[in-house]
Design a protein around this motif. Structure first.
Motif, PDB file in Angstrom:
ATOM      1  N   ILE A  67       0.972  -1.240  -0.045  1.00 20.68           N
ATOM      2  CA  ILE A  67      -0.144   0.008   0.124  1.00 20.68           C
ATOM      3  C   ILE A  67       0.909   1.361   0.103  1.00 20.68           C
ATOM      4  O   ILE A  67       0.612   2.037  -0.689  1.00 20.68           O
ATOM      5  CB  ILE A  67      -0.946  -0.071   1.255  1.00 20.68           C
ATOM      6  N   ALA A  68       1.841   1.313   0.821  1.00 14.84           N
ATOM      7  CA  ALA A  68       2.914   2.241   0.697  1.00 14.84           C
ATOM      8  C   ALA A  68       3.520   2.591  -0.599  1.00 14.84           C
ATOM      9  O   ALA A  68       3.730   3.767  -1.057  1.00 14.84           O
ATOM     10  CB  ALA A  68       4.114   2.120   2.011  1.00 14.84           C
ATOM     11  N   VAL A  71       0.912   4.361  -2.715  1.00 13.89           N
ATOM     12  CA  VAL A  71       0.851   5.854  -2.325  1.00 13.89           C
ATOM     13  C   VAL A  71       2.011   6.500  -2.639  1.00 13.89           C
ATOM     14  O   VAL A  71       1.998   7.874  -3.009  1.00 13.89           O
ATOM     15  CB  VAL A  71       0.569   5.770  -0.731  1.00 13.89           C
ATOM     16  N   LEU A  79      -2.910   8.949  -9.775  1.00 19.59           N
ATOM     17  CA  LEU A  79      -4.234   8.083  -9.620  1.00 19.59           C
ATOM     18  C   LEU A  79      -4.426   7.229 -11.028  1.00 19.59           C
ATOM     19  O   LEU A  79      -5.747   7.509 -11.517  1.00 19.59           O
ATOM     20  CB  LEU A  79      -5.536   8.653  -8.929  1.00 19.59           C
ATOM     21  N   SER A 154      -5.299  -6.159  -6.029  1.00 21.29           N
ATOM     22  CA  SER A 154      -6.358  -5.731  -5.246  1.00 21.29           C
ATOM     23  C   SER A 154      -5.894  -4.313  -4.181  1.00 21.29           C
ATOM     24  O   SER A 154      -6.700  -3.725  -3.752  1.00 21.29           O
ATOM     25  CB  SER A 154      -7.270  -6.937  -4.545  1.00 21.29           C
ATOM     26  N   VAL A 155      -4.623  -4.605  -3.723  1.00 21.94           N
ATOM     27  CA  VAL A 155      -4.123  -3.584  -2.746  1.00 21.94           C
ATOM     28  C   VAL A 155      -4.387  -2.155  -3.499  1.00 21.94           C
ATOM     29  O   VAL A 155      -4.551  -1.110  -2.923  1.00 21.94           O
ATOM     30  CB  VAL A 155      -2.577  -3.974  -2.291  1.00 21.94           C
ATOM     31  N   TYR A 158      -6.972   0.944  -3.088  1.00 19.81           N
ATOM     32  CA  TYR A 158      -6.994   2.336  -2.117  1.00 19.81           C
ATOM     33  C   TYR A 158      -6.541   3.534  -2.979  1.00 19.81           C
ATOM     34  O   TYR A 158      -6.630   4.492  -2.633  1.00 19.81           O
ATOM     35  CB  TYR A 158      -5.712   1.854  -0.988  1.00 19.81           C
ATOM     36  N   THR A 169     -13.431  -3.130  -1.313  1.00 19.64           N
ATOM     37  CA  THR A 169     -13.951  -1.822  -0.690  1.00 19.64           C
ATOM     38  C   THR A 169     -15.364  -1.477  -0.664  1.00 19.64           C
ATOM     39  O   THR A 169     -15.916  -1.275   0.017  1.00 19.64           O
ATOM     40  CB  THR A 169     -13.112  -0.692  -1.608  1.00 19.64           C
TER      41      THR A 169
ATOM     42  N   PRO B  74      -5.977 -13.041  -1.816  1.00 20.15           N
ATOM     43  CA  PRO B  74      -5.942 -11.717  -1.555  1.00 20.15           C
ATOM     44  C   PRO B  74      -6.109 -11.431  -0.061  1.00 20.15           C
ATOM     45  O   PRO B  74      -7.075 -11.417   0.389  1.00 20.15           O
ATOM     46  CB  PRO B  74      -6.837 -11.251  -2.541  1.00 20.15           C
ATOM     47  N   VAL B  76      -6.366  -8.340   1.605  1.00 16.74           N
ATOM     48  CA  VAL B  76      -7.423  -7.364   1.586  1.00 16.74           C
ATOM     49  C   VAL B  76      -8.644  -8.041   1.604  1.00 16.74           C
ATOM     50  O   VAL B  76      -9.637  -7.791   2.464  1.00 16.74           O
ATOM     51  CB  VAL B  76      -7.414  -6.282   0.548  1.00 16.74           C
ATOM     52  N   VAL B  80     -11.562  -8.250   4.909  1.00 16.40           N
ATOM     53  CA  VAL B  80     -12.725  -7.645   4.784  1.00 16.40           C
ATOM     54  C   VAL B  80     -13.774  -8.567   5.319  1.00 16.40           C
ATOM     55  O   VAL B  80     -14.690  -8.446   5.918  1.00 16.40           O
ATOM     56  CB  VAL B  80     -13.071  -6.908   3.583  1.00 16.40           C
ATOM     57  N   TYR B 167      -6.341  -0.955   8.276  1.00 17.23           N
ATOM     58  CA  TYR B 167      -7.552  -0.663   7.306  1.00 17.23           C
ATOM     59  C   TYR B 167      -8.680  -0.990   8.256  1.00 17.23           C
ATOM     60  O   TYR B 167      -9.774  -0.136   7.913  1.00 17.23           O
ATOM     61  CB  TYR B 167      -7.306  -1.583   6.452  1.00 17.23           C
ATOM     62  N   VAL B 177       0.430   5.074   7.603  1.00 19.72           N
ATOM     63  CA  VAL B 177       0.197   4.782   6.165  1.00 19.72           C
ATOM     64  C   VAL B 177      -1.139   5.205   5.802  1.00 19.72           C
ATOM     65  O   VAL B 177      -1.318   6.065   4.730  1.00 19.72           O
ATOM     66  CB  VAL B 177       0.693   3.459   5.572  1.00 19.72           C
ATOM     67  N   LEU B 181      -2.569   8.620   3.938  1.00 13.30           N
ATOM     68  CA  LEU B 181      -3.207   8.622   2.816  1.00 13.30           C
ATOM     69  C   LEU B 181      -4.562   9.188   2.690  1.00 13.30           C
ATOM     70  O   LEU B 181      -4.767   9.932   1.764  1.00 13.30           O
ATOM     71  CB  LEU B 181      -3.450   7.073   2.428  1.00 13.30           C
ATOM     72  N   LEU B 186       2.022  12.981   2.587  1.00 11.98           N
ATOM     73  CA  LEU B 186       3.083  12.187   2.187  1.00 11.98           C
ATOM     74  C   LEU B 186       4.093  12.009   3.072  1.00 11.98           C
ATOM     75  O   LEU B 186       4.632  10.811   2.957  1.00 11.98           O
ATOM     76  CB  LEU B 186       3.501  12.683   0.655  1.00 11.98           C
ATOM     77  N   VAL B 189       2.976   9.086   5.310  1.00 15.66           N
ATOM     78  CA  VAL B 189       3.097   7.797   4.559  1.00 15.66           C
ATOM     79  C   VAL B 189       4.226   7.235   4.437  1.00 15.66           C
ATOM     80  O   VAL B 189       4.813   5.997   4.796  1.00 15.66           O
ATOM     81  CB  VAL B 189       2.315   7.909   3.171  1.00 15.66           C
ATOM     82  N   ALA B 193       6.226   3.914   6.145  1.00 16.04           N
ATOM     83  CA  ALA B 193       6.708   2.944   5.264  1.00 16.04           C
ATOM     84  C   ALA B 193       8.172   2.477   5.615  1.00 16.04           C
ATOM     85  O   ALA B 193       8.789   1.350   5.556  1.00 16.04           O
ATOM     86  CB  ALA B 193       6.711   3.324   3.705  1.00 16.04           C
TER      87      ALA B 193
END
Lengths: 213, 220
Positions: A67-68, A71, A79, A154-155, A158, A169, B74, B76, B80, B167, B177, B181, B186, B189, B193
């Motif tokens: 994720i970092a 970003v 984006l 999928s990460v 974000y 999400t 995955p 994430v 979830v 999350y 992070v 975000l 930045l 973040v 990291a």
């Protein structure tokens, strides 16, 4: 936790589009990763002092949370899909570089010397002798990198991309499990199919290894 | 770029950033707690499984394919999914991290066991060693280097992925992070990291030192 099947049948078009977009991101990353790591691996294989540096650097990249990475690329590429692909490519390098170097290392010195003795030039030896013989180990790396990328796309959800990750999400925000289950299932399916295809490619490309099986 | 790095330096070194419940020291402790506990649980599941599969030769198919499955899952989505099933608790984080770490541990343990020379195993049996003695006194020590590789790999992945705790609104270094975000900050973040990467590398070095210590004991 129940699956709302009508949601799935209502959204087959979306699911297909997300799956295609997901696969595109992952495959582009692996191809770019190969383009970068093949020449780097030759350098790391031939020039010993650089070997530790290159492998160490790729290991450090692996420790940064995905994720970092996404970003941090935002100021560079925004984006966009580019950000997703660059981030994934960075991750594939860890596996591809290490496996390609190990593959090249595994080619017997005598084989290389035989090629040289027959008057084959270095570049030709590399392309027609060393790379083919290293292929099983390189392909093992390609398989791992492909499956890993498919899971990691999928990460990027974000940062507004992320293919099937958008389903996570979506499900999270609406407290609705069906899209999440569909996303996980489709990701696993993509990975299994891609891995099986790569096994088939390897089978075709390395006929000399078949006897062992 | 230069400005970003100076700001990062300020962020990482200012005293107030390190103290309090949102401070780096506290977040670091949380991150270590999640990562180490998850890896320990994964080792408690993965090591016996890998050793058993390697020792008996049964379930090799499982050991080989588990790795691929683990990489394909995955994280994430898993977080979830468990979150929606269990509500707000630490469950989603630990389930996801353990699911990530177990395959790496099982596959490497199994690979280490299969790399043991069959002659050595037979010799141990010939000397009258029982099954569990062969496993613990012969196979395990010989498989140790690859087992440790698996544990190191699992730990690095877990530390990097423990970011995800933030999350589902828990702590750890991922807080910086995700908050960074959300706030388009930045420096925050980047700080998060960098800290995660430093923790992962430090733990990897610690495990590799432990591995060398274990080796010296074995070869002496």
């Amino acid at each position: 936790m129940t699956i709302d099947w009508s949601w799935i049948s209502d959204h087959t078009d979306d699911l297909t589009a997300l799956t295609v977009s997901h696969l595109q991101a992952a495959l582009t990353a692996v191809l770019l990763g190969l383009l970068i790591s093949l020449p780097l691996a030759v350098v790391a294989h031939r020039i010993r002092p650089l070997r530790g540096f290159l492998l160490g650097l790729s290991n450090v990249l692996f420790t940064i949370p995905s994720i970092a990475i996404f970003v941090l690329l935002l100021p560079v590429s925004g984006l966009t899909r580019t950000t997703t692909v660059i981030g994934l490519t960075i991750y594939t390098l860890v596996v591809l570089l290490r496996n390609t170097v190990e593959g090249l290392d595994s080619v017997p010195t005598k084989t290389k010397e035989a090629a040289q003795a027959m008057g084959t030039r270095p570049l030709r030896t590399l392309l027609t002798v060393e790379f083919p013989l290293a292929l099983p180990v390189i392909m093992a790396g390609v398989r791992i990198a492909t499956v890993m990328s498919i899971s990691l796309v999928s990460v990027a959800t974000y940062i507004g991309d992320g293919g099937l990750g958008q389903l996570f999400t979506d499900g999270f925000q609406r407290n609705f499990p069906t899209p999440v289950i569909a996303g996980v299932a489709l990701t696993l399916l993509l990975a299994v199919v891609a891995d099986a295809l790569l096994v088939a490619v390897q089978y075709v490309l390395t006929p000399w290894t078949r006897r062992r099986a | 770029m230069y400005e970003l790095l100076t700001n990062l330096g300020t962020w990482l070194t200012s005293g107030e950033q390190w103290s309090g419940p949102d401070g780096i020291a506290h977040r670091l402790a949380e991150h270590l707690q999640y990562s180490l506990l998850a890896t320990l649980i994964a080792a408690a599941i993965g090591l016996p499984l890998g050793l058993l599969i390697g020792h008996t030769g049964r379930g090799a198919f499982l050991a080989i394919n588990l790795a691929s499955f683990g990489r394909a899952l995955p994280t994430v989505g898993l977080v979830v999914l468990v979150f929606l099933a269990s509500g707000l608790s630490m469950w989603p984080v630990y389930v996801a991290l353990v699911a990530l770490a177990v395959p790496a541990i099982v596959t490497n343990t199994y690979a280490g066991m299969t790399a043991v020379d069959p002659d050595v195993r037979d010799a141990a049996r010939g000397q009258g060693m029982r099954g569990h003695q062969v496993l613990l006194q012969v196979e395990l020590p010989l498989a140790l280097p690859l087992i440790m590789t698996g544990l190191r790999l699992a730990l690095i992945q877990v530390v990097a992925t423990a970011t995800i705790a933030a999350y589902v609104s828990f702590g750890g270094l991922g807080r910086y992070v995700f908050d960074g975000l959300a706030q388009r900050d930045l420096v925050q973040v980047l700080g998060g990291a960098v800290l995660v990467a430093v923790v992962a590398i430090a733990l990897d070095l610690a495990l590799s030192a432990l591995q060398r210590a274990l080796f010296r004991h074995r070869t002496a």
